[in-house]
Enzyme design. Structure first.
Site, PDB file in Angstrom:
ATOM      1  N   PHE A 181     -19.465  -5.421  -2.586  1.00  0.00           N
ATOM      2  CA  PHE A 181     -20.550  -6.094  -1.856  1.00  0.00           C
ATOM      3  C   PHE A 181     -21.902  -5.832  -2.530  1.00  0.00           C
ATOM      4  CE2 PHE A 181     -18.465  -6.496   2.660  1.00  0.00           C
ATOM      5  CZ  PHE A 181     -17.478  -7.303   2.108  1.00  0.00           C
TER       6      PHE A 181
ATOM      7  N   ASN B 240     -12.869   6.589   4.051  1.00  0.00           N
ATOM      8  CA  ASN B 240     -13.623   5.814   3.049  1.00  0.00           C
ATOM      9  C   ASN B 240     -14.952   6.460   2.663  1.00  0.00           C
ATOM     10  OD1 ASN B 240     -11.818   4.023   4.629  1.00  0.00           O
ATOM     11  ND2 ASN B 240     -12.513   2.503   3.157  1.00  0.00           N
TER      12      ASN B 240
ATOM     13  N   ARG C 211       0.825  -1.212   0.000  1.00  0.00           N
ATOM     14  CA  ARG C 211       0.000   0.000   0.000  1.00  0.00           C
ATOM     15  C   ARG C 211       0.860   1.264   0.000  1.00  0.00           C
ATOM     16  NH1 ARG C 211      -5.411  -1.928   2.259  1.00  0.00           N
ATOM     17  NH2 ARG C 211      -6.110   0.205   2.417  1.00  0.00           N
TER      18      ARG C 211
ATOM     19  N   GLY D 263       3.050   8.136  -0.989  1.00  0.00           N
ATOM     20  CA  GLY D 263       2.854   9.168  -2.026  1.00  0.00           C
ATOM     21  C   GLY D 263       2.005  10.303  -1.489  1.00  0.00           C
TER      22      GLY D 263
ATOM     23  N   ARG E 272     -14.159   0.007   9.257  1.00  0.00           N
ATOM     24  CA  ARG E 272     -14.044   1.213   8.452  1.00  0.00           C
ATOM     25  C   ARG E 272     -15.216   2.125   8.822  1.00  0.00           C
ATOM     26  NH1 ARG E 272      -9.994  -1.138   7.564  1.00  0.00           N
ATOM     27  NH2 ARG E 272      -8.863  -1.436   5.596  1.00  0.00           N
TER      28      ARG E 272
ATOM     29  N   ASP F  54      -3.433  -4.513   5.479  1.00  0.00           N
ATOM     30  CA  ASP F  54      -4.814  -4.016   5.525  1.00  0.00           C
ATOM     31  C   ASP F  54      -5.076  -3.424   6.922  1.00  0.00           C
ATOM     32  OD1 ASP F  54      -7.494  -4.998   3.672  1.00  0.00           O
ATOM     33  OD2 ASP F  54      -7.883  -4.232   5.691  1.00  0.00           O
TER      34      ASP F  54
ATOM     35  N   VAL G 273     -14.764  -2.076  -1.138  1.00  0.00           N
ATOM     36  CA  VAL G 273     -15.656  -2.996  -0.434  1.00  0.00           C
ATOM     37  C   VAL G 273     -17.131  -2.672  -0.690  1.00  0.00           C
ATOM     38  CG1 VAL G 273     -15.647  -1.732   1.785  1.00  0.00           C
ATOM     39  CG2 VAL G 273     -15.973  -4.196   1.753  1.00  0.00           C
TER      40      VAL G 273
ATOM     41  N   TYR H 171       0.779   4.419  -2.395  1.00  0.00           N
ATOM     42  CA  TYR H 171      -0.331   5.360  -2.163  1.00  0.00           C
ATOM     43  C   TYR H 171      -0.119   6.106  -0.843  1.00  0.00           C
ATOM     44  CZ  TYR H 171      -5.281   6.837  -1.721  1.00  0.00           C
ATOM     45  OH  TYR H 171      -6.451   7.552  -1.577  1.00  0.00           O
ATOM     46  N   ASP H 172       0.113   5.338   0.231  1.00  0.00           N
ATOM     47  CA  ASP H 172       0.224   5.956   1.558  1.00  0.00           C
ATOM     48  C   ASP H 172       1.373   6.958   1.611  1.00  0.00           C
ATOM     49  OD1 ASP H 172      -1.542   3.887   1.875  1.00  0.00           O
ATOM     50  OD2 ASP H 172      -0.631   3.056   3.675  1.00  0.00           O
TER      51      ASP H 172
HETATM   52  P1  NAD Z   1     -11.222   7.799  -8.701  1.00  0.00           P
HETATM   53  O1  NAD Z   1     -10.236   6.766  -9.090  1.00  0.00           O
HETATM   54  O2  NAD Z   1     -12.638   7.587  -9.080  1.00  0.00           O
HETATM   55  O3  NAD Z   1     -10.789   9.233  -9.239  1.00  0.00           O
HETATM   56  C1  NAD Z   1      -9.462   9.605  -9.465  1.00  0.00           C
HETATM   57  C2  NAD Z   1      -9.396  10.323 -10.799  1.00  0.00           C
HETATM   58  O4  NAD Z   1      -8.046  10.765 -11.022  1.00  0.00           O
HETATM   59  C3  NAD Z   1      -9.757   9.414 -11.974  1.00  0.00           C
HETATM   60  O5  NAD Z   1     -10.688  10.060 -12.803  1.00  0.00           O
HETATM   61  C4  NAD Z   1      -8.429   9.190 -12.672  1.00  0.00           C
HETATM   62  O6  NAD Z   1      -8.563   8.933 -14.062  1.00  0.00           O
HETATM   63  C5  NAD Z   1      -7.706  10.484 -12.377  1.00  0.00           C
HETATM   64  N1  NAD Z   1      -6.254  10.382 -12.456  1.00  0.00           N
HETATM   65  C6  NAD Z   1      -5.446   9.434 -11.908  1.00  0.00           C
HETATM   66  N2  NAD Z   1      -4.169   9.682 -12.190  1.00  0.00           N
HETATM   67  C7  NAD Z   1      -4.150  10.836 -12.917  1.00  0.00           C
HETATM   68  C8  NAD Z   1      -3.119  11.618 -13.491  1.00  0.00           C
HETATM   69  N3  NAD Z   1      -1.820  11.266 -13.392  1.00  0.00           N
HETATM   70  N4  NAD Z   1      -3.447  12.736 -14.194  1.00  0.00           N
HETATM   71  C9  NAD Z   1      -4.753  13.103 -14.306  1.00  0.00           C
HETATM   72  N5  NAD Z   1      -5.780  12.388 -13.789  1.00  0.00           N
HETATM   73  C10 NAD Z   1      -5.472  11.275 -13.093  1.00  0.00           C
HETATM   74  O7  NAD Z   1     -11.086   7.984  -7.109  1.00  0.00           O
HETATM   75  P2  NAD Z   1     -11.938   8.846  -6.090  1.00  0.00           P
HETATM   76  O8  NAD Z   1     -12.492   7.921  -5.093  1.00  0.00           O
HETATM   77  O9  NAD Z   1     -12.836   9.774  -6.801  1.00  0.00           O
HETATM   78  O10 NAD Z   1     -10.770   9.666  -5.364  1.00  0.00           O
HETATM   79  C11 NAD Z   1     -10.504  11.029  -5.669  1.00  0.00           C
HETATM   80  C12 NAD Z   1      -9.414  11.534  -4.749  1.00  0.00           C
HETATM   81  O11 NAD Z   1      -9.839  11.437  -3.389  1.00  0.00           O
HETATM   82  C13 NAD Z   1      -8.102  10.758  -4.860  1.00  0.00           C
HETATM   83  O12 NAD Z   1      -7.028  11.659  -4.774  1.00  0.00           O
HETATM   84  C14 NAD Z   1      -8.125   9.872  -3.642  1.00  0.00           C
HETATM   85  O13 NAD Z   1      -6.826   9.565  -3.197  1.00  0.00           O
HETATM   86  C15 NAD Z   1      -8.882  10.725  -2.646  1.00  0.00           C
HETATM   87  N6  NAD Z   1      -9.522   9.871  -1.624  1.00  0.00           N
HETATM   88  C16 NAD Z   1     -10.643   9.166  -1.928  1.00  0.00           C
HETATM   89  C17 NAD Z   1     -11.198   8.344  -0.956  1.00  0.00           C
HETATM   90  C18 NAD Z   1     -12.450   7.547  -1.227  1.00  0.00           C
HETATM   91  O14 NAD Z   1     -12.862   6.790  -0.337  1.00  0.00           O
HETATM   92  N7  NAD Z   1     -13.116   7.677  -2.340  1.00  0.00           N
HETATM   93  C19 NAD Z   1     -10.600   8.241   0.317  1.00  0.00           C
HETATM   94  C20 NAD Z   1      -9.436   8.957   0.561  1.00  0.00           C
HETATM   95  C21 NAD Z   1      -8.907   9.793  -0.405  1.00  0.00           C
HETATM   96  N1  UDP Z   2     -12.710  -5.880   1.604  1.00  0.00           N
HETATM   97  C1  UDP Z   2     -13.385  -7.072   1.691  1.00  0.00           C
HETATM   98  N2  UDP Z   2     -13.952  -7.576   0.564  1.00  0.00           N
HETATM   99  C2  UDP Z   2     -13.902  -6.956  -0.640  1.00  0.00           C
HETATM  100  C3  UDP Z   2     -13.220  -5.719  -0.717  1.00  0.00           C
HETATM  101  C4  UDP Z   2     -12.624  -5.220   0.425  1.00  0.00           C
HETATM  102  O1  UDP Z   2     -13.472  -7.680   2.766  1.00  0.00           O
HETATM  103  O2  UDP Z   2     -14.467  -7.480  -1.628  1.00  0.00           O
HETATM  104  C5  UDP Z   2     -12.123  -5.307   2.843  1.00  0.00           C
HETATM  105  C6  UDP Z   2     -10.665  -4.882   2.729  1.00  0.00           C
HETATM  106  O3  UDP Z   2      -9.793  -5.956   2.995  1.00  0.00           O
HETATM  107  C7  UDP Z   2     -10.601  -3.795   3.778  1.00  0.00           C
HETATM  108  C8  UDP Z   2     -11.995  -3.157   3.741  1.00  0.00           C
HETATM  109  O4  UDP Z   2     -12.835  -4.117   3.134  1.00  0.00           O
HETATM  110  O5  UDP Z   2     -10.399  -4.346   5.041  1.00  0.00           O
HETATM  111  C9  UDP Z   2     -12.046  -1.861   2.946  1.00  0.00           C
HETATM  112  O6  UDP Z   2     -11.470  -2.097   1.685  1.00  0.00           O
HETATM  113  P1  UDP Z   2     -11.445  -0.995   0.530  1.00  0.00           P
HETATM  114  O7  UDP Z   2     -10.613  -1.563  -0.576  1.00  0.00           O
HETATM  115  O8  UDP Z   2     -12.809  -0.561   0.209  1.00  0.00           O
HETATM  116  O9  UDP Z   2     -10.733   0.266   1.202  1.00  0.00           O
HETATM  117  P2  UDP Z   2      -9.451   0.480   2.133  1.00  0.00           P
HETATM  118  O10 UDP Z   2      -8.844  -0.844   2.512  1.00  0.00           O
HETATM  119  O11 UDP Z   2      -8.525   1.288   1.304  1.00  0.00           O
HETATM  120  O12 UDP Z   2      -9.989   1.174   3.317  1.00  0.00           O
END
Ligand code: NAD
Ligand code: UDP
Length: 329
Positions: free
Chosen positions: A192, A175, A143, A149, A212, A274, A188, A146-147
């Site tokens: 689901f 989440n 992970r 980064g 979560r 995880d 998840v 991402y983390d």
């Molecule tokens: P998503 O994957 O649906 O959206 C990300 C978008 O960024 C996509 O449209 C993708 O094509 C675009 N993208 C990726 N790399 C790119 C690049 N190099 N140049 C231009 N575009 C690029 O994800 P999301 O859930 O909508 O997440 C949006 C943001 O929120 C992300 O930065 C994510 O890290 C952050 N975030 C989301 C969640 C969540 O639960 N949804 C939680 C924590 C943080």
């Molecule tokens: N998870 C799961 N089944 C799935 C997808 C995810 O049990 O089909 C679990 C995963 O291992 C994690 C939690 O659900 O513990 C949340 O996963 P998700 O990928 O949604 O987000 P994140 O781990 O980044 O919080």
């Protein structure tokens, strides 16, 4: 806030597309930048006819020259399956992307907000997570692209604030789920729901006791927009999420209940690193933004289920669930 020109990177994604919509509704011009790495044009096709909306296909790891008042930096793959597909590109998007967007903000004097994440806390040893907690992150795990980064991006935002006096904002998103989640991104909630709607096995990784806290999309975007308009000295990081905490097993049972599905729960190996528990302390968001989520999990899931039901009818081929076969255990 209205009448501004706003750049949304990642505007073709789940959260970004809804943010674009809300910014347009508030009377702004929106420049949506996306390379469609994980985003989808379906998310924004209803905006393309709006003359205050513009789409640029661009990868933010390369410089961008535009004139705007606000920059929301959301571009980055967000689900484990997506960000682990090309970890190097994930780091580049987080780090080079942040440098490019901060450079742009500095040059044009724009306010800039970073969509950071609860993943900066890693597998947290403090519960619930407060912003002052520095986290427990494996720097070399599956992970980490991402983390780490996202952590480096936070560092860059802080450096630009301290060194260049740039008005930056950092939010840590927990989440978030809702309509327009990508059906194949393996998260998840989407997994689901799609499994339940198709009466397929519901795949719980590990014992399902990991927790979560799930925030509905509309609540999250409201908090994000409030953060952008706080006074210049309010930089964050600020947690945004729903403090309601659920085990993954409870989530599976709720989805089965709401869909009336005959799906069975099956266990799969827990992926490496995880996090075992996650829940935001949102005292700062309450105090600084006057914000708290208003959508409880059952209500948000019901709306998300309705969205996926329609998507399954309209485009079943797009809705295959992704579960890992070789994810680290
Ligand atoms: P998503 O994957 O649906 O959206 C990300 C978008 O960024 C996509 O449209 C993708 O094509 C675009 N993208 C990726 N790399 C790119 C690049 N190099 N140049 C231009 N575009 C690029 O994800 P999301 O859930 O909508 O997440 C949006 C943001 O929120 C992300 O930065 C994510 O890290 C952050 N975030 C989301 C969640 C969540 O639960 N949804 C939680 C924590 C943080
Ligand atoms: N998870 C799961 N089944 C799935 C997808 C995810 O049990 O089909 C679990 C995963 O291992 C994690 C939690 O659900 O513990 C949340 O996963 P998700 O990928 O949604 O987000 P994140 O781990 O980044 O919080």
């Amino acid at each position: 806030m209205s009448g501004l020109r706003v750049l949304v990177t990642g505007g073709g994604g789940f959260l970004g597309s809804y943010l674009c919509e809300q910014l347009l509704n508030a009377g702004n011009e929106v420049l949506c930048v996306d390379n469609f790495y994980t985003g989808d044009k379906r998310n924004i096709r209803h905006l393309l006819d709006n003359n205050r909306f513009e789409l640029i296909r661009h990868d933010i790891t390369f410089p961008l020259y535009v004139e705007v008042d606000r920059i929301y930096n959301l571009a980055c793959p967000a689900s484990p399956i997506h960000y682990q597909r090309d970890p190097v590109q994930t780091v580049k998007t987080c780090v080079h992307g942040a440098i490019n967007m901060l450079g742009l903000a500095k040059r044009i004097g724009a306010r800039i907000l970073q969509a950071s994440t609860s993943e900066v806390y890693g597998d947290p040893l403090i519960h619930p997570q407060v912003e002052s907690y520095w986290g427990n992150v494996n720097p070399v795990g599956i992970r980490s692209c991402y983390d780490e980064g996202k952590r480096c991006a936070e560092t860059l935002f802080s450096c630009y604030r301290m060194q260049c006096n740039l008005p930056v904002k950092i939010i840590r998103i927990f989440n978030t789920y809702g309509p327009r989640m990508h059906p194949n991104d393996g998260r998840v909630v989407s997994n689901f729901i799609l499994q339940a709607l198709q009466n397929q096995d519901i795949t719980i990784y590990g014992d399902g006791q990991q927790t979560r806290s799930f925030c509905y999309r509309d609540d999250l975007i409201e908090g994000m927009m409030r953060m952008m308009e706080t006074p210049e000295d309010c930089c964050g990081p600020v947690n945004l999420g729903n403090p309601g905490e659920f085990t993954i097993l409870q989530l599976a049972e709720m989805v089965i209940d709401l869909t009336g599905s005959s799906s069975k729960i099956v266990r799969m190996p827990l992926p490496g690193d995880d996090p075992r528990q996650r829940k935001p302390d949102i005292s700062q968001a309450r105090e600084l933004l006057g914000w708290q989520p208003v959508t409880d999990l059952r209500t948000g899931l019901t709306r998300t289920i309705a969205y996926f039901e329609e998507l399954l009818r309209e485009d079943p081929a797009f809705c295959g669930v992704t579960v890992p076969t070789t994810k680290g255990v």
